[in-house]
Design a protein around this motif. Structure first.
Motif, PDB file in Angstrom:
ATOM      1  N   GLU A   1     -31.480  86.671 -28.180  1.00 15.26           N
ATOM      2  CA  GLU A   1     -32.596  86.169 -27.375  1.00 15.26           C
ATOM      3  C   GLU A   1     -32.392  84.720 -26.943  1.00 15.26           C
ATOM      4  O   GLU A   1     -32.575  84.380 -25.777  1.00 15.26           O
ATOM      5  CB  GLU A   1     -33.905  86.273 -28.163  1.00 15.26           C
ATOM      6  N   GLU A   2     -32.045  83.853 -27.903  1.00 15.96           N
ATOM      7  CA  GLU A   2     -31.977  82.423 -27.602  1.00 15.96           C
ATOM      8  C   GLU A   2     -30.732  82.029 -26.815  1.00 15.96           C
ATOM      9  O   GLU A   2     -30.740  81.025 -26.114  1.00 15.96           O
ATOM     10  CB  GLU A   2     -32.078  81.604 -28.889  1.00 15.96           C
ATOM     11  N   LEU A   3     -29.668  82.837 -26.915  1.00 11.51           N
ATOM     12  CA  LEU A   3     -28.423  82.513 -26.232  1.00 11.51           C
ATOM     13  C   LEU A   3     -28.141  83.444 -25.058  1.00 11.51           C
ATOM     14  O   LEU A   3     -27.126  83.291 -24.391  1.00 11.51           O
ATOM     15  CB  LEU A   3     -27.254  82.558 -27.220  1.00 11.51           C
ATOM     16  N   GLY A   4     -29.027  84.403 -24.826  1.00 13.69           N
ATOM     17  CA  GLY A   4     -28.858  85.322 -23.699  1.00 13.69           C
ATOM     18  C   GLY A   4     -27.566  86.124 -23.780  1.00 13.69           C
ATOM     19  O   GLY A   4     -26.915  86.350 -22.767  1.00 13.69           O
ATOM     20  N   LEU A   5     -27.203  86.558 -24.971  1.00 12.70           N
ATOM     21  CA  LEU A   5     -25.944  87.274 -25.151  1.00 12.70           C
ATOM     22  C   LEU A   5     -26.045  88.688 -24.604  1.00 12.70           C
ATOM     23  O   LEU A   5     -26.977  89.423 -24.909  1.00 12.70           O
ATOM     24  CB  LEU A   5     -25.569  87.311 -26.635  1.00 12.70           C
ATOM     25  N   ALA A   6     -25.072  89.072 -23.802  1.00 15.03           N
ATOM     26  CA  ALA A   6     -25.067  90.388 -23.175  1.00 15.03           C
ATOM     27  C   ALA A   6     -24.657  91.490 -24.144  1.00 15.03           C
ATOM     28  O   ALA A   6     -24.950  92.658 -23.923  1.00 15.03           O
ATOM     29  CB  ALA A   6     -24.134  90.381 -21.966  1.00 15.03           C
ATOM     30  N   ARG A   7     -23.948  91.113 -25.213  1.00 20.22           N
ATOM     31  CA  ARG A   7     -23.512  92.103 -26.198  1.00 20.22           C
ATOM     32  C   ARG A   7     -23.559  91.464 -27.585  1.00 20.22           C
ATOM     33  O   ARG A   7     -23.506  90.238 -27.706  1.00 20.22           O
ATOM     34  CB  ARG A   7     -22.110  92.608 -25.881  1.00 20.22           C
ATOM     35  N   PRO A   8     -23.640  92.268 -28.624  1.00 20.01           N
ATOM     36  CA  PRO A   8     -23.650  91.711 -29.986  1.00 20.01           C
ATOM     37  C   PRO A   8     -22.341  90.989 -30.291  1.00 20.01           C
ATOM     38  O   PRO A   8     -21.277  91.365 -29.804  1.00 20.01           O
ATOM     39  CB  PRO A   8     -23.809  92.937 -30.884  1.00 20.01           C
ATOM     40  N   THR A   9     -22.427  89.954 -31.081  1.00 22.78           N
ATOM     41  CA  THR A   9     -21.262  89.201 -31.514  1.00 22.78           C
ATOM     42  C   THR A   9     -21.167  89.301 -33.040  1.00 22.78           C
ATOM     43  O   THR A   9     -22.170  89.569 -33.699  1.00 22.78           O
ATOM     44  CB  THR A   9     -21.376  87.723 -31.094  1.00 22.78           C
TER      45      THR A   9
ATOM     46  N   ARG B   1     -34.423  71.837 -28.678  1.00 20.69           N
ATOM     47  CA  ARG B   1     -35.684  72.588 -28.642  1.00 20.69           C
ATOM     48  C   ARG B   1     -36.610  72.016 -27.581  1.00 20.69           C
ATOM     49  O   ARG B   1     -36.800  70.804 -27.497  1.00 20.69           O
ATOM     50  CB  ARG B   1     -36.384  72.518 -29.994  1.00 20.69           C
ATOM     51  N   GLU B   2     -37.226  72.891 -26.847  1.00 18.31           N
ATOM     52  CA  GLU B   2     -38.152  72.480 -25.788  1.00 18.31           C
ATOM     53  C   GLU B   2     -39.410  71.857 -26.373  1.00 18.31           C
ATOM     54  O   GLU B   2     -39.894  70.849 -25.884  1.00 18.31           O
ATOM     55  CB  GLU B   2     -38.489  73.702 -24.914  1.00 18.31           C
ATOM     56  N   ASP B   3     -39.941  72.428 -27.446  1.00 18.28           N
ATOM     57  CA  ASP B   3     -41.234  71.983 -27.966  1.00 18.28           C
ATOM     58  C   ASP B   3     -41.167  70.753 -28.868  1.00 18.28           C
ATOM     59  O   ASP B   3     -42.160  70.053 -29.032  1.00 18.28           O
ATOM     60  CB  ASP B   3     -41.941  73.123 -28.714  1.00 18.28           C
ATOM     61  N   MET B   4     -40.003  70.461 -29.440  1.00 13.92           N
ATOM     62  CA  MET B   4     -39.903  69.345 -30.367  1.00 13.92           C
ATOM     63  C   MET B   4     -38.895  68.281 -29.928  1.00 13.92           C
ATOM     64  O   MET B   4     -38.785  67.240 -30.559  1.00 13.92           O
ATOM     65  CB  MET B   4     -39.527  69.853 -31.769  1.00 13.92           C
TER      66      MET B   4
ATOM     67  N   GLN C   1     -36.015  80.040 -22.783  1.00 14.44           N
ATOM     68  CA  GLN C   1     -36.930  78.946 -22.474  1.00 14.44           C
ATOM     69  C   GLN C   1     -37.300  78.132 -23.706  1.00 14.44           C
ATOM     70  O   GLN C   1     -37.947  77.104 -23.586  1.00 14.44           O
ATOM     71  CB  GLN C   1     -38.175  79.493 -21.791  1.00 14.44           C
ATOM     72  N   GLU C   2     -36.863  78.575 -24.891  1.00 16.34           N
ATOM     73  CA  GLU C   2     -37.128  77.806 -26.110  1.00 16.34           C
ATOM     74  C   GLU C   2     -36.313  76.517 -26.160  1.00 16.34           C
ATOM     75  O   GLU C   2     -36.628  75.625 -26.939  1.00 16.34           O
ATOM     76  CB  GLU C   2     -36.790  78.639 -27.353  1.00 16.34           C
ATOM     77  N   HIS C   3     -35.254  76.456 -25.349  1.00 15.97           N
ATOM     78  CA  HIS C   3     -34.346  75.315 -25.394  1.00 15.97           C
ATOM     79  C   HIS C   3     -34.131  74.751 -23.995  1.00 15.97           C
ATOM     80  O   HIS C   3     -34.139  75.489 -23.020  1.00 15.97           O
ATOM     81  CB  HIS C   3     -33.005  75.730 -25.996  1.00 15.97           C
TER      82      HIS C   3
END
Length: 154
Positions: free
Chosen positions: A56-64, A27-30, A111-113
């Motif tokens: 959002e957090e992993l930048g996935l191009a398609r659902p997994t 995590r970027e903030d902690m 950018q959260e990580h």
């Protein structure tokens, strides 16, 4: 619209060299290692929030595929700014755990990580900061070894 009064956790895993590896994110903030985490928006269910947060957090191009885990935890409501919008008497919120298989899937961190590392079970377990993350990882690891993932929700 305020955040919904629940938390989600998503544990990314992959098959690599006849073993499983687990993604841990710094995590970027902690400056701590954790799995994907977040909360619901609007009228999302926990599963819908987990899909969105993972994308959002992993930048996935398609659902997994998203596998619901039995692990649940409680998080003190005082950690959330949106608590003021929740019903009076909300002191803890539930955290629901999921897993997603990212074998062969490219990741682009939000950018959260600041970092993502793929680790074996023990190294991932040792790195994770929160008990709820470690408990969910324990369950996922046992399920993978037993070839007993639940039916995906999406």
């Amino acid at each position: 619209m305020p955040r919904a009064p629940f938390q989600i956790l998503v544990l990314p895993f992959r098959h690599a060299d006849d073993q499983f590896e687990f993604a841990v994110l710094r995590r970027e903030d902690m400056n701590i290692w954790q799995a994907v985490a977040g909360g619901g928006e609007n009228d999302e269910t926990p599963a819908q929030a987990a899909l969105r947060e993972a994308a959002e957090e992993l930048g996935l191009a398609r659902p997994t595929p998203l596998y619901p885990l039995q692990t649940t935890a409680s998080v003190p409501a005082r950690f959330f700014a949106d608590r003021v919008h929740w019903p009076t008497g909300t002191y803890v919120v539930p955290e629901y755990a999921f897993a997603t298989d990212l074998t062969g899937i490219e990741i682009t961190l939000s950018q959260e990580h600041t970092a993502l590392e793929w680790r074996d079970y023990k190294a991932a377990h040792d790195a994770l900061r929160f008990d709820s993350n470690r408990t969910a990882l324990d369950e996922l690891h046992e399920r993978l070894l037993a070839s007993d993932l639940p039916r995906p929700v999406a």
